[in-house]
Scaffold this motif. Sequence first.
Motif, mmCIF file in Angstrom:
data_model
loop_
_atom_site.group_PDB
_atom_site.id
_atom_site.type_symbol
_atom_site.label_atom_id
_atom_site.label_comp_id
_atom_site.label_asym_id
_atom_site.label_seq_id
_atom_site.Cartn_x
_atom_site.Cartn_y
_atom_site.Cartn_z
ATOM 1 N N ARG A 72 30.550 38.868 36.955
ATOM 2 C CA ARG A 72 30.551 37.793 35.962
ATOM 3 C C ARG A 72 31.120 38.211 34.616
ATOM 4 N NH1 ARG A 72 25.520 39.780 36.556
ATOM 5 N NH2 ARG A 72 24.370 40.306 34.667
ATOM 6 N N ARG A 73 31.295 39.512 34.379
ATOM 7 C CA ARG A 73 31.914 39.966 33.130
ATOM 8 C C ARG A 73 33.403 39.636 33.168
ATOM 9 N NH1 ARG A 73 30.407 46.121 32.394
ATOM 10 N NH2 ARG A 73 31.934 46.132 34.053
ATOM 11 N N PRO A 74 34.000 39.307 32.038
ATOM 12 C CA PRO A 74 35.428 38.951 32.038
ATOM 13 C C PRO A 74 36.330 40.050 32.595
ATOM 14 C CG PRO A 74 34.431 38.296 29.975
ATOM 15 C CD PRO A 74 33.385 39.074 30.730
ATOM 16 N N ALA A 75 36.029 41.306 32.317
ATOM 17 C CA ALA A 75 36.871 42.390 32.836
ATOM 18 C C ALA A 75 36.771 42.477 34.361
ATOM 19 C CB ALA A 75 36.455 43.713 32.209
ATOM 20 N N ASP A 76 35.564 42.317 34.897
ATOM 21 C CA ASP A 76 35.396 42.360 36.350
ATOM 22 C C ASP A 76 36.022 41.149 37.019
ATOM 23 O OD1 ASP A 76 34.054 44.751 36.244
ATOM 24 O OD2 ASP A 76 32.073 43.810 36.177
ATOM 25 N N TRP A 77 35.897 39.997 36.386
ATOM 26 C CA TRP A 77 36.472 38.783 36.961
ATOM 27 C C TRP A 77 38.000 38.868 36.958
ATOM 28 C CZ3 TRP A 77 35.195 35.582 40.361
ATOM 29 C CH2 TRP A 77 35.830 34.359 40.510
ATOM 30 N N ALA A 78 38.560 39.490 35.952
ATOM 31 C CA ALA A 78 40.011 39.686 35.921
ATOM 32 C C ALA A 78 40.446 40.631 37.041
ATOM 33 C CB ALA A 78 40.435 40.227 34.569
ATOM 34 N N THR A 79 39.594 41.586 37.396
ATOM 35 C CA THR A 79 39.902 42.498 38.491
ATOM 36 C C THR A 79 39.988 41.749 39.816
ATOM 37 O OG1 THR A 79 38.634 44.177 37.322
ATOM 38 C CG2 THR A 79 39.199 44.657 39.588
ATOM 39 N N ASN A 82 43.225 38.701 42.467
ATOM 40 C CA ASN A 82 43.879 38.538 43.766
ATOM 41 C C ASN A 82 42.928 38.051 44.843
ATOM 42 O OD1 ASN A 82 46.278 39.500 42.683
ATOM 43 N ND2 ASN A 82 45.782 41.617 43.199
ATOM 44 N N GLU A 83 41.643 38.085 44.603
ATOM 45 C CA GLU A 83 40.650 37.732 45.616
ATOM 46 C C GLU A 83 40.049 36.339 45.408
ATOM 47 O OE1 GLU A 83 40.425 39.756 48.054
ATOM 48 O OE2 GLU A 83 41.461 41.419 47.089
ATOM 49 N N ARG A 84 40.438 35.658 44.380
ATOM 50 C CA ARG A 84 39.801 34.366 44.074
ATOM 51 C C ARG A 84 40.056 33.321 45.137
ATOM 52 N NH1 ARG A 84 41.353 34.159 37.717
ATOM 53 N NH2 ARG A 84 40.403 36.161 37.223
ATOM 54 N N MET A 85 41.267 33.278 45.659
ATOM 55 C CA MET A 85 41.583 32.296 46.710
ATOM 56 C C MET A 85 40.766 32.581 47.967
ATOM 57 S SD MET A 85 43.245 29.674 47.146
ATOM 58 C CE MET A 85 43.837 28.597 48.393
ATOM 59 N N PHE A 86 40.607 33.857 48.292
ATOM 60 C CA PHE A 86 39.784 34.207 49.450
ATOM 61 C C PHE A 86 38.339 33.773 49.235
ATOM 62 C CE2 PHE A 86 36.713 37.139 51.259
ATOM 63 C CZ PHE A 86 36.928 36.898 52.604
ATOM 64 N N LEU A 87 37.806 34.010 48.039
ATOM 65 C CA LEU A 87 36.417 33.617 47.766
ATOM 66 C C LEU A 87 36.241 32.110 47.881
ATOM 67 C CD1 LEU A 87 35.522 35.949 44.777
ATOM 68 C CD2 LEU A 87 34.607 36.045 47.087
ATOM 69 N N ARG A 88 37.186 31.350 47.340
ATOM 70 C CA ARG A 88 37.101 29.888 47.448
ATOM 71 C C ARG A 88 37.190 29.441 48.902
ATOM 72 N NH1 ARG A 88 40.277 29.383 42.378
ATOM 73 N NH2 ARG A 88 42.064 29.765 43.704
ATOM 74 N N SER A 89 38.095 30.052 49.671
ATOM 75 C CA SER A 89 38.252 29.680 51.084
ATOM 76 C C SER A 89 36.995 30.012 51.881
ATOM 77 C CB SER A 89 39.442 30.402 51.690
ATOM 78 O OG SER A 89 40.616 30.092 50.996
ATOM 79 N N ALA A 90 36.444 31.188 51.661
ATOM 80 C CA ALA A 90 35.227 31.582 52.373
ATOM 81 C C ALA A 90 34.069 30.655 52.024
ATOM 82 C CB ALA A 90 34.871 33.028 52.047
ATOM 83 N N LEU A 91 33.908 30.355 50.738
ATOM 84 C CA LEU A 91 32.823 29.464 50.330
ATOM 85 C C LEU A 91 33.015 28.053 50.882
ATOM 86 C CD1 LEU A 91 32.323 30.753 46.704
ATOM 87 C CD2 LEU A 91 30.579 30.721 48.493
#
Length: 136
Positions: A72-79, A82-91
């Motif tokens: 949830r930290r901005p630096a970690d979320w920026a890391t 590349n995985e955001r689309m996968f997280l949305r698809s999985a959810l």
Amino acid sequence: MTEPRQTKADDQKVPLLSYCVAGVKVIFLLAVFRVLAGPFTEDIFGEELLPMPTWEWLVVTATPVILLWLARRPADWATLSNERMFLRSALAFYLLYALASALLQGEWILWLGVVASLGGLSGVHYLNHRESTHGR
């Protein structure tokens, strides 16, 4: 939890967040296999050896939500860019299965999976919005 870990071999820092992402991906693949295993065993053996998921689906659905909480930290979320689309698809996959199964099977625990999926999707939306406001 998301702090880099020092490796002894070549003194490189490996972020623990990458291990968490790998764990979420493995759990997603196992969840897809678990959903398909019930009908597959019925087709092959003539009887359903493995019933459709119920309580374990709640555990599977919680894994991306835990990853979102850890990142949830901005630096970690920026890391995780590349995985955001996968997280949305999985959810979204977890949400569709939990919703359909909760309606058709009448299992109350799958409604908790629906809530966890919706919470995860709203968390992705919130963190994306929060990152865009931090970038200004």
